[in-house]
Design a protein around this motif. Structure first.
Motif, short mmCIF file in Angstrom:
data_model
loop_
_atom_site.label_atom_id
_atom_site.label_comp_id
_atom_site.label_asym_id
_atom_site.label_seq_id
_atom_site.Cartn_x
_atom_site.Cartn_y
_atom_site.Cartn_z
N LYS A 154 0.69 -1.41 -0.10
CA LYS A 154 0.02 0.12 0.00
C LYS A 154 0.75 1.13 0.13
O LYS A 154 0.46 2.35 -0.32
CB LYS A 154 -0.88 0.02 1.09
CG LYS A 154 -1.85 -1.18 1.07
CD LYS A 154 -3.15 -0.94 2.26
CE LYS A 154 -3.88 -2.07 2.16
NZ LYS A 154 -4.95 -1.82 3.26
N THR A 155 2.07 0.95 0.25
CA THR A 155 2.99 2.42 0.52
C THR A 155 4.35 2.13 -0.55
O THR A 155 4.72 0.74 -0.44
CB THR A 155 3.28 2.64 1.98
OG1 THR A 155 4.06 1.71 2.41
CG2 THR A 155 2.02 2.85 2.80
N TRP A 156 5.19 3.05 -0.30
CA TRP A 156 6.26 3.10 -1.13
C TRP A 156 7.06 2.44 -0.12
O TRP A 156 8.06 1.47 -0.51
CB TRP A 156 6.75 4.38 -1.44
CG TRP A 156 6.39 4.93 -2.53
CD1 TRP A 156 5.13 5.83 -2.56
CD2 TRP A 156 6.83 4.82 -3.91
NE1 TRP A 156 5.09 6.09 -3.93
CE2 TRP A 156 6.00 5.43 -4.91
CE3 TRP A 156 7.88 4.01 -4.76
CZ2 TRP A 156 6.46 5.48 -6.19
CZ3 TRP A 156 8.04 3.97 -5.92
CH2 TRP A 156 7.26 4.78 -6.80
N ASP A 157 7.08 2.63 1.16
CA ASP A 157 8.30 1.89 2.16
C ASP A 157 7.98 0.36 2.11
O ASP A 157 8.81 -0.51 2.04
CB ASP A 157 8.02 2.26 3.34
CG ASP A 157 8.64 3.85 3.53
OD1 ASP A 157 9.77 4.12 2.77
OD2 ASP A 157 8.26 4.48 4.68
N GLU A 158 6.51 -0.03 2.09
CA GLU A 158 6.29 -1.49 1.83
C GLU A 158 6.53 -2.23 0.69
O GLU A 158 7.38 -3.23 0.94
CB GLU A 158 4.76 -1.57 2.32
CG GLU A 158 4.34 -3.00 2.39
CD GLU A 158 2.84 -3.11 2.69
OE1 GLU A 158 2.34 -4.26 2.68
OE2 GLU A 158 2.07 -2.08 2.75
N MET A 159 6.67 -1.38 -0.13
CA MET A 159 6.76 -1.93 -1.51
C MET A 159 8.46 -2.33 -1.59
O MET A 159 9.06 -3.20 -2.24
CB MET A 159 6.41 -1.14 -2.82
CG MET A 159 6.68 -1.75 -4.13
SD MET A 159 5.96 -0.91 -5.62
CE MET A 159 6.46 0.90 -5.33
N ILE A 160 9.10 -1.29 -1.28
CA ILE A 160 10.58 -1.22 -1.17
C ILE A 160 11.14 -2.31 -0.32
O ILE A 160 11.95 -3.14 -0.69
CB ILE A 160 11.21 -0.01 -0.72
CG1 ILE A 160 10.94 1.23 -1.73
CG2 ILE A 160 12.85 -0.18 -0.49
CD1 ILE A 160 11.28 2.43 -1.28
#
Length: 412
Positions: A154-160
């Protein structure tokens, strides 16, 4: 723009000299980007016109910059052979400010506004007045490998973090998206700014704001670009490059326009059943992302000899039935909300609910007559993204963007 181009065949540039009226029937020259099946829409509208006018489709160059240059030069010369103009959503303010296009008023304005989604309509508006009729819109989605990622981030941090974990396991891990020094990089950054509630310009579009949200977006972009999760060619990647990288099997995620879906069905049979889609990632898990919209608007030239027929032709070209046809056959999402409910959209757009949700909650790029200057300044400062220095670059951009806004130079 890239999504539109991905669905088109190679087309010739627009004719240097437009056609003249034929036997008393006004000829309406429509200058529009290459779109494979747009001639069918033109033919339908000519039939509906019943001899009141005849539309001639003048195919613009494929590249957006080349399209703009051709139209700007001819409008600056007050060329009366141009009638209806296909404008990228970022050009409306520039053309309206220069008085190159007519305001939409009365019944024509009502028809162009009826049922049209708010963000596309905003892109066609300048200083509270409507200057174009939104023909199609666009938005990027998150495409992901469901065999590698059961639940999308759901977020950039999670995807990274997901990407780094896949990399450590020796699995496909890349986040494929656009990082070259061009408009696609500006869109990537603008998505992050809007998702964090930030602003690059003030609401009037005449003064740089570059608030905390814009600074935090610089940090997010720098973190993403330096996390070891992008393709080695990230700083040279544009839309179709990202598609090919993902289809090549090295990507776990792709941030790109819907044109990747039919291309995936045809070009990657081993992957097509493994790929799913989701809303574009945001900054905060509890706050939905805001994604930059794209698309084209239809404007009427200030120098047309046939204004009444030109407004009628533009309305026909972007009517609900023709937006439906173009969506299904040329992959350009509609701007009229009711079109998404048509059953014919279900097969061509299995992700139509996600597109509609993102467009309704979307973001425009800064609306200003100087947008081309602003975009150039932004892309130069943001490239390469891994070298971004958030606080210093923010300070520099506050000055350079204000200079860009105050530029008096207009491309002849």
């Amino acid at each position: 723009m890239a999504a539109l181009a991905a669905f088109t065949l190679l087309a010739p540039t627009a004719a240097a000299c437009s056609g003249s009226d034929d036997g008393g029937v006004p000829v309406i020259n429509v200058y529009y980007a290459p779109e494979e099946n747009f001639q069918k829409v033109v033919d339908d509208c000519n039939q509906e016109a019943q001899g009141k006018y005849r539309i001639d489709y003048q195919v613009l160059p494929r590249g957006a910059d080349d399209q703009r240059v051709q139209m700007v030069r001819r409008l600056a010369a007050e060329d009366d052979g141009m009638d209806v103009l296909g404008l990228d959503v970022t050009w409306t303010a520039e053309f309206a400010s220069a008085k190159w296009i007519k305001e939409w008023t009365g019944a024509e304005k009502d028809e162009a506004s009826k049922g049209t989604l708010e963000q596309p309509l905003e892109s066609a508006t300048y200083e509270g007045k409507l200057y174009a009729a939104p023909k199609n819109t666009n938005t990027q989605l998150l495409w992901y490998r469901s065999d590698l990622v059961p639940n999308p981030p759901k977020t950039w941090d999670e995807m990274i973090k997901m990407s780094q974990d896949l990399k450590s396991q020796g699995k496909p891990y890349e986040i494929d998206t656009m990082g070259a020094q061009y408009e696609g990089l500006v869109v990537l950054y603008n998505n992050m700014v809007a998702s964090d509630g930030g602003k690059i310009l003030n609401d009037d579009g005449n003064k740089v704001e570059f608030d905390d949200g814009a600074v935090k977006a610089l940090a997010t972009l720098q973190k993403f670009a330096s996390a070891g999760v992008t393709n080695p060619s990230f700083t040279n990647t544009q839309e179709d490059d990202a598609r090919l990288q993902f289809q090549g099997g090295s990507g776990a995620f792709q941030l790109n326009y819907p044109f990747v879906w039919p291309a995936l069905q045809e070009g990657a049979p081993d992957l097509k059943d493994k790929v799913k889609w989701a809303r574009y990632p945001g900054i905060d898990a509890n706050t939905p992302s805001k994604v930059t919209i794209g698309g084209y608007n239809l404007a009427v030239s200030a120098y047309t000899k046939h204004p009444e027929e030109s407004f009628a032709a533009a309305l026909c070209l972007r009517s609900p039935e023709h937006q439906l046809f173009s969506a299904i056959n040329d992959g350009v999402p509609p701007t009229i909300e009711s079109v998404y409910s048509d059953p014919q959209m279900d097969k061509a757009y299995p992700f139509k609910a996600d597109i509609l949700a993102q467009v309704k909650d979307g973001a425009n790029r800064p609306i200003t007559p100087a947008y081309q200057n602003v975009s150039t300044v932004l892309s130069a400062t943001l490239s390469p993204p891994a070298d971004i220095r958030p606080e210093q670059d923010a300070k520099d951009l506050r000055g350079s963007i204000q200079d860009a806004l105050e530029s008096k130079g207009v491309l002849p």
